[in-house]
Design a protein around this motif. Sequence first.
Motif, PDB file in Angstrom:
ATOM      1  N   ASN A 272     -70.752-136.636  30.799  1.00 43.69           N
ATOM      2  CA  ASN A 272     -69.661-137.042  31.694  1.00 43.69           C
ATOM      3  C   ASN A 272     -68.304-136.802  31.041  1.00 43.69           C
ATOM      4  OD1 ASN A 272     -70.325-138.620  34.356  1.00 43.69           O
ATOM      5  ND2 ASN A 272     -71.948-139.179  32.921  1.00 43.69           N
ATOM      6  N   ALA A 273     -68.223-137.154  29.772  1.00 45.19           N
ATOM      7  CA  ALA A 273     -66.944-137.047  29.054  1.00 45.19           C
ATOM      8  C   ALA A 273     -66.481-135.590  28.979  1.00 45.19           C
ATOM      9  CB  ALA A 273     -67.072-137.644  27.647  1.00 45.19           C
ATOM     10  N   ILE A 274     -67.414-134.680  28.762  1.00 44.50           N
ATOM     11  CA  ILE A 274     -67.054-133.253  28.696  1.00 44.50           C
ATOM     12  C   ILE A 274     -66.589-132.783  30.074  1.00 44.50           C
ATOM     13  CG2 ILE A 274     -67.954-130.913  28.321  1.00 44.50           C
ATOM     14  CD1 ILE A 274     -67.496-132.509  25.729  1.00 44.50           C
ATOM     15  N   LEU A 275     -67.283-133.243  31.126  1.00 43.72           N
ATOM     16  CA  LEU A 275     -66.869-132.810  32.464  1.00 43.72           C
ATOM     17  C   LEU A 275     -65.481-133.351  32.818  1.00 43.72           C
ATOM     18  CD1 LEU A 275     -67.269-131.331  35.086  1.00 43.72           C
ATOM     19  CD2 LEU A 275     -68.627-133.269  35.922  1.00 43.72           C
TER      20      LEU A 275
ATOM     21  N   LEU B 269     -53.900-131.153  44.046  1.00 41.94           N
ATOM     22  CA  LEU B 269     -54.571-131.328  42.754  1.00 41.94           C
ATOM     23  C   LEU B 269     -55.821-132.190  42.924  1.00 41.94           C
ATOM     24  CD1 LEU B 269     -51.456-132.116  40.505  1.00 41.94           C
ATOM     25  CD2 LEU B 269     -52.637-129.913  40.719  1.00 41.94           C
ATOM     26  N   ASP B 270     -55.696-133.218  43.766  1.00 43.44           N
ATOM     27  CA  ASP B 270     -56.826-134.118  44.020  1.00 43.44           C
ATOM     28  C   ASP B 270     -57.973-133.378  44.708  1.00 43.44           C
ATOM     29  OD1 ASP B 270     -57.846-136.969  44.126  1.00 43.44           O
ATOM     30  OD2 ASP B 270     -57.940-136.406  46.251  1.00 43.44           O
ATOM     31  N   ALA B 271     -57.636-132.576  45.708  1.00 44.30           N
ATOM     32  CA  ALA B 271     -58.672-131.821  46.431  1.00 44.30           C
ATOM     33  C   ALA B 271     -59.374-130.845  45.487  1.00 44.30           C
ATOM     34  CB  ALA B 271     -58.042-131.064  47.602  1.00 44.30           C
ATOM     35  N   PHE B 272     -58.584-130.200  44.625  1.00 46.57           N
ATOM     36  CA  PHE B 272     -59.178-129.281  43.655  1.00 46.57           C
ATOM     37  C   PHE B 272     -60.156-130.032  42.744  1.00 46.57           C
ATOM     38  CE2 PHE B 272     -59.417-127.912  39.314  1.00 46.57           C
ATOM     39  CZ  PHE B 272     -59.984-126.658  39.476  1.00 46.57           C
TER      40      PHE B 272
ATOM     41  N   GLU C 150     -63.523-131.005  44.342  1.00 52.08           N
ATOM     42  CA  GLU C 150     -64.412-129.850  44.498  1.00 52.08           C
ATOM     43  C   GLU C 150     -64.984-129.424  43.142  1.00 52.08           C
ATOM     44  OE1 GLU C 150     -62.533-126.656  46.614  1.00 52.08           O
ATOM     45  OE2 GLU C 150     -64.262-125.335  46.386  1.00 52.08           O
ATOM     46  N   TYR C 151     -64.141-129.422  42.118  1.00 52.57           N
ATOM     47  CA  TYR C 151     -64.577-128.988  40.783  1.00 52.57           C
ATOM     48  C   TYR C 151     -65.674-129.919  40.249  1.00 52.57           C
ATOM     49  CZ  TYR C 151     -64.286-127.471  35.916  1.00 52.57           C
ATOM     50  OH  TYR C 151     -64.585-126.989  34.658  1.00 52.57           O
ATOM     51  N   ILE C 152     -65.466-131.221  40.417  1.00 55.64           N
ATOM     52  CA  ILE C 152     -66.448-132.194  39.925  1.00 55.64           C
ATOM     53  C   ILE C 152     -67.771-132.029  40.675  1.00 55.64           C
ATOM     54  CG2 ILE C 152     -66.999-134.668  39.845  1.00 55.64           C
ATOM     55  CD1 ILE C 152     -63.896-135.094  39.349  1.00 55.64           C
ATOM     56  N   ARG C 153     -67.693-131.887  42.005  1.00 58.81           N
ATOM     57  CA  ARG C 153     -68.925-131.736  42.799  1.00 58.81           C
ATOM     58  C   ARG C 153     -69.620-130.412  42.487  1.00 58.81           C
ATOM     59  NH1 ARG C 153     -69.247-135.978  46.233  1.00 58.81           N
ATOM     60  NH2 ARG C 153     -67.316-136.893  47.031  1.00 58.81           N
ATOM     61  N   ASP C 154     -68.842-129.350  42.271  1.00 55.16           N
ATOM     62  CA  ASP C 154     -69.429-128.048  41.917  1.00 55.16           C
ATOM     63  C   ASP C 154     -70.202-128.121  40.601  1.00 55.16           C
ATOM     64  OD1 ASP C 154     -68.481-126.840  44.173  1.00 55.16           O
ATOM     65  OD2 ASP C 154     -66.831-125.769  43.183  1.00 55.16           O
TER      66      ASP C 154
END
Length: 255
Positions: A16-19, A40-43, A46-50
């Motif tokens: 988690n920490a690395i992500l 920035l929030d939308a990005f 998406e990045y976390i879910r990807d």
Amino acid sequence: MIKVRTEEEIALLRENAILVSKTLAEVGKRIVPGVKTKDLDAFAEEYIRDNGAVPGFLGYGGFPYSLCISVNEYVVHGFPSDYVLKEGDIVSIDCGTVYKGYYGDSAYTFACGEISAADQALLDTTEQSLYKGIEAAVAGARTGDIGYAVQSYCEQRGYSVVRELVGHGIGRNMHESPEVPNYGRRGHGVKLAENTVICIEPMINQGVKEVYLDDNGWGVYTADRKKSAHFEMTVVVRKGAAERLTTYEFIEKNK
Ligand code: MG
Ligand code: MG
């Protein structure tokens, strides 16, 4: 009750920490004049879910976004919005993730374009105070030792320490015991056991330490509207020296 983690749990907390560390760096790349903070929030979502995880803040206690974005006089818990970033802003990004049942949590305050020397000094002092706090987070020390290290470093340089919000343990919940204040007295507070995982997160103001709460019930801003910075890392308390789970190396690479 303060949990001592197994190495298996620490490995999941490290993922988690690395992500969160990578997410902060990717968001940081996008902090330029002209960008809306809600983009920035939308990005980030998406990045976390990807990456197979879930944003840790979204819905946490009713918080409606994936990132806390706190610009200039905002200390923490700012809402992403239609605000358009401008040259000279300082932008605190606080990011959380949930992955395999554990949480990640880290924050960094970015410069938007060129910032003033005074604002850069605030960022540098706050980041360095985080490292002073981490140095104090060794097995057998107390939370007051961490708070003292952060507070004395910042106050000696003319800054003030927010009292209303504190660091925390982290694990299967974002906020667990113990509380980790950014102020305190050496030898006081909760004793830190080896393999306890905590978030140390100094919130440091240019002016007075007092803060107000936004009408939305979340955003925290300085009473005198002077600027505030926030840096946070997740660390494991170890013998001799804490182990950092989060890292700013991905951010540094982009500089
Ligand atoms: Mg955080
Ligand atoms: Mg935190």
